[in-house]
Scaffold this active site. Structure first.
Site, PDB file in Angstrom:
ATOM      1  N   GLU A  42     -20.186 -48.409  25.137  1.00  0.00           N
ATOM      2  CA  GLU A  42     -18.739 -48.244  24.995  1.00  0.00           C
ATOM      3  C   GLU A  42     -18.001 -49.313  25.813  1.00  0.00           C
ATOM      4  O   GLU A  42     -18.406 -49.667  26.911  1.00  0.00           O
ATOM      5  CB  GLU A  42     -18.374 -46.842  25.504  1.00  0.00           C
ATOM      6  CG  GLU A  42     -16.896 -46.511  25.504  1.00  0.00           C
ATOM      7  CD  GLU A  42     -16.606 -45.146  26.120  1.00  0.00           C
ATOM      8  OE1 GLU A  42     -15.474 -44.653  25.937  1.00  0.00           O
ATOM      9  OE2 GLU A  42     -17.496 -44.563  26.784  1.00  0.00           O
ATOM     10  N   LYS A 110     -11.245 -43.451  19.111  1.00  0.00           N
ATOM     11  CA  LYS A 110     -11.625 -42.292  19.917  1.00  0.00           C
ATOM     12  C   LYS A 110     -10.552 -41.210  19.894  1.00  0.00           C
ATOM     13  O   LYS A 110      -9.366 -41.490  20.029  1.00  0.00           O
ATOM     14  CB  LYS A 110     -11.902 -42.730  21.356  1.00  0.00           C
ATOM     15  CG  LYS A 110     -12.521 -41.651  22.241  1.00  0.00           C
ATOM     16  CD  LYS A 110     -12.916 -42.221  23.597  1.00  0.00           C
ATOM     17  CE  LYS A 110     -13.584 -41.165  24.475  1.00  0.00           C
ATOM     18  NZ  LYS A 110     -13.998 -41.702  25.780  1.00  0.00           N
ATOM     19  N   CYS A 144     -18.574 -41.453  23.303  1.00  0.00           N
ATOM     20  CA  CYS A 144     -18.568 -40.703  24.559  1.00  0.00           C
ATOM     21  C   CYS A 144     -18.183 -39.229  24.395  1.00  0.00           C
ATOM     22  O   CYS A 144     -18.890 -38.469  23.747  1.00  0.00           O
ATOM     23  CB  CYS A 144     -17.650 -41.424  25.536  1.00  0.00           C
ATOM     24  SG  CYS A 144     -18.098 -41.194  27.276  1.00  0.00           S
TER      25      CYS A 144
END
Length: 319
Positions: A42, A110, A144
């Protein structure tokens, strides 16, 4: 069989050129070992950093880093997936990209910025997760903390992905004894990182019955951290954050095929993985579940309660 290369690396905050050079050396090593799909951590290009000056190195999807990824993918004849720090329509996002040797770029943004992240990038309004069609089959991509959410799991399940790829920056902060909030948060972060690097990939592999790749940053970083208005403590100027590493590849039974020993700052491994694409993939589907950070129904794996509490507080007050 698909040869998948995983790269765990330490990115230097704001040093895009250095990070691209470091990644290039590791990608070349993976390609020498036959990698067809390479996974980077990431925000590999800008590092894990929460200072306002992070916004000075944000890029668009046709910016420097994506052009570099396209060049690497085309030159090496591979696919590369990672996430970058993106500037889009006046806002900043953490955006996962799947870059192909054919010049294609697929992406998703995200959905769940974590704690201090909400000070430097925004929650995407468009539901995730990433559903990427590749020559190796349909890849489910996730960034994540999004990997904990039920909407991600349901999106993968309904879209019948053939493989799951998680890119991450999980770790824990160094204790500061004069800051009760940091002392309280430390054990929760460590437990959270342990779940993210083990229980979550195992859940995807065994429930969806597909290979699951987890790639994390390694080493450590130093970053400032903003705090919400009226917070009882001042912003942190130099929080040390140690990544947990543990990048891994699991087979469709959840068995670990390869894993970094710990938080190594340079780790590269290539493994042939049995990926079995379906003869026909259904239409891509995504779930849009409202935020419910304190509610068990929001998660497929439950984070520590303290972690959920901080998540709810920071998201509602700092964005």
């Amino acid at each position: 069989m698909v040869k998948i290369g995983i790269i765990q690396m330490q990115s230097e905050p704001l040093e895009v050129e250095k990070n691209l050079l470091r990644a290039e050396a590791l990608i070349s090593k993976a390609v020498e070992e036959g990698a067809q799909l390479v996974v980077l951590p990431e925000v590999f290009n800008v590092g894990f950093y929460f200072g306002e000056d992070l916004m000075t190195v944000a890029e668009t999807l046709d910016g420097k880093t994506v052009r570099w990824l396209k060049s690497m993918a085309g030159e090496k004849g591979i696919y590369i997936t990672t996430s970058i720090y993106e500037h889009y329509q006046g806002h900043y996002y953490n955006t996962m990209v799947m870059v192909g040797s054919d010049g294609s770029v697929q992406h998703y943004r995200k959905r769940n910025p974590t704690w201090f992240e909400v000070s430097v990038w925004r929650r995407s309004e468009a539901p995730g997760p990433g559903i990427f069609d590749t020559p190796f089959g349909r890849v489910g991509g996730v960034i994540c903390f999004d990997s904990f959410s039920r909407e991600t799991f349901e999106g993968f399940q309904q879209s019948a992905v053939d493989m799951v790829v998680i890119v991450a920056c999980w770790g824990s902060s160094q204790t500061k004894w004069w800051r009760p909030d940091v002392v309280l948060a430390g054990p929760a972060l460590k437990k959270w990182a342990d779940l993210a690097s083990d229980a979550v990939p195992h859940h995807y592999a065994t429930r969806l019955k597909v290979p699951t790749i987890f790639v994390n940053q390694g080493g450590k970083t130093i970053t400032p951290c903003q705090t919400p208005r009226f917070y009882p403590f001042p912003p942190l100027t130099d929080m040390r954050y140690d990544f947990c590493g543990k990048s891994s590849i699991r087979d469709a039974l959840g068995e670990i095929m390869v894993q970094a020993d710990g938080n190594e700052s340079d780790f590269c491994a290539v493994v042939p993985v049995d990926v079995r694409p379906a003869s026909h993939s259904p239409e891509t589907k995504r779930s849009d579940i409202p935020q419910g950070y304190l509610l068990p129904g929001y998660y497929i794996v439950q984070p520590p309660f303290i972690a959920k509490t901080f998540q709810a507080f920071f998201t509602s007050t700092l964005q």
